[in-house]
Design an enzyme around this catalytic site. Sequence first.
Site, mmCIF file in Angstrom:
data_model
loop_
_atom_site.group_PDB
_atom_site.id
_atom_site.type_symbol
_atom_site.label_atom_id
_atom_site.label_comp_id
_atom_site.label_asym_id
_atom_site.label_seq_id
_atom_site.Cartn_x
_atom_site.Cartn_y
_atom_site.Cartn_z
ATOM 1 N N LEU A 65 41.314 37.039 36.160
ATOM 2 C CA LEU A 65 40.848 38.048 37.115
ATOM 3 C C LEU A 65 39.718 38.892 36.526
ATOM 4 C CD1 LEU A 65 44.444 38.932 38.327
ATOM 5 C CD2 LEU A 65 42.649 37.896 39.727
ATOM 6 N N PRO A 66 39.001 39.644 37.381
ATOM 7 C CA PRO A 66 37.821 40.357 36.882
ATOM 8 C C PRO A 66 38.115 41.464 35.884
ATOM 9 C CG PRO A 66 37.909 40.409 39.299
ATOM 10 C CD PRO A 66 39.150 39.748 38.832
ATOM 11 N N THR A 93 39.432 38.948 30.684
ATOM 12 C CA THR A 93 39.020 39.887 29.634
ATOM 13 C C THR A 93 39.325 41.289 30.142
ATOM 14 O OG1 THR A 93 37.224 38.393 29.033
ATOM 15 C CG2 THR A 93 37.090 40.658 28.207
ATOM 16 N N LYS A 168 38.478 39.351 21.151
ATOM 17 C CA LYS A 168 37.394 39.090 22.122
ATOM 18 C C LYS A 168 36.379 40.242 22.118
ATOM 19 C CE LYS A 168 35.507 37.575 26.102
ATOM 20 N NZ LYS A 168 34.914 36.309 26.433
ATOM 21 N N LYS A 243 30.485 44.799 30.857
ATOM 22 C CA LYS A 243 31.941 45.014 30.969
ATOM 23 C C LYS A 243 32.608 44.853 29.598
ATOM 24 C CE LYS A 243 35.905 42.439 32.143
ATOM 25 N NZ LYS A 243 36.532 41.259 32.698
#
Length: 290
Positions: A65-66, A93, A168, A243
Amino acid sequence: MKKIGFVGLGNMGAKMVINLLKKSYNVFGYDINKNLSDELVIHGLNKIENLNEMPKDIDILITMLPNGDAVEDVYHKIINIFEKDILFTDCSTIDVNKARELYKKCQKNKITFLDAPVSGGVGGAEAGTLTFMVGGNENDYKLMLPLFEVMGKTSLLCGPSGSGQATKACNNMLLAITMIGVGEAFNLGNNLGLNPEKLFKILSTSTGSCWAINSYCPIKGIGPTSPADNDFKPGFSSNLMLKDLTIALKAANDSNSVTPFGKKAKENYQKMVTDNQGNLDFSAITNFNK
Ligand code: NAD
């Protein structure tokens, strides 16, 4: 053979699902955008129109998902429907602390949770060569490993819950900084009258070499084919890089880490996004910084 629920069938999720379907996994898929899953039905996806139609007896739930709010939203809508213990693996992420919160919430509901963000982009998702950076417990990681091996080439249990997202964040902050540096080096070379092909040949084999030069050179016609050869169509968009830098800088702040180059990189990508260039590949920062 495990029964899988998959939520988030966008650019990445759809490709990951196709690889699971190719290996004959029984996948039940949902996306808030109903049109997205039609193509996947042809590949064998069991399309779900509403989250509460997710079978109660799935073994593993995967989300792609975003952002963290979307993952939490799905978690709240779905948490009470399962009949048995499930493993919830979030490959999106998201914020490091949000991943840790979700792990704790899941624990209270006897659900196990792994944060498992990926590297490798849409190309890696399609080819089944993603890298999974995983945070959580070893037993859960082992349970998930056969699926990581279908969707990716590499996976590593980086540590306890949140460690996948933390890894990440480190990787993408470094990537942003190196890409900006590579752009600056090529712009300097250009202004000094250097031949870009010769500059690439030296940089890619010298101490300045890095992935941003060797595999993803941001100069058109130089090095292996990259978004620079395709008008900077992503690839990995500057919106997504912003983001990820926002997540990294928040994690840096929360852990009292000194990251001035990360901060500067975020400012640069923020400017690009504010100037409506966020849909360009993140390597377009090279032209933006000229
Ligand atoms: P995307 O926007 O293409 O897909 C996200 C999907 O989630 C969309 O189809 C959207 O409709 C759906 N969605 C949003 N809210 C939802 C909800 N509440 N319930 C159900 N579905 C919902 O994004 P993407 O490129 O597939 O990226 C997904 C994740 O992977 C992101 O967290 C991104 O940062 C990460 N990621 C992306 C890339 C990349 O190159 N695209 C690379 C590495 C990691």
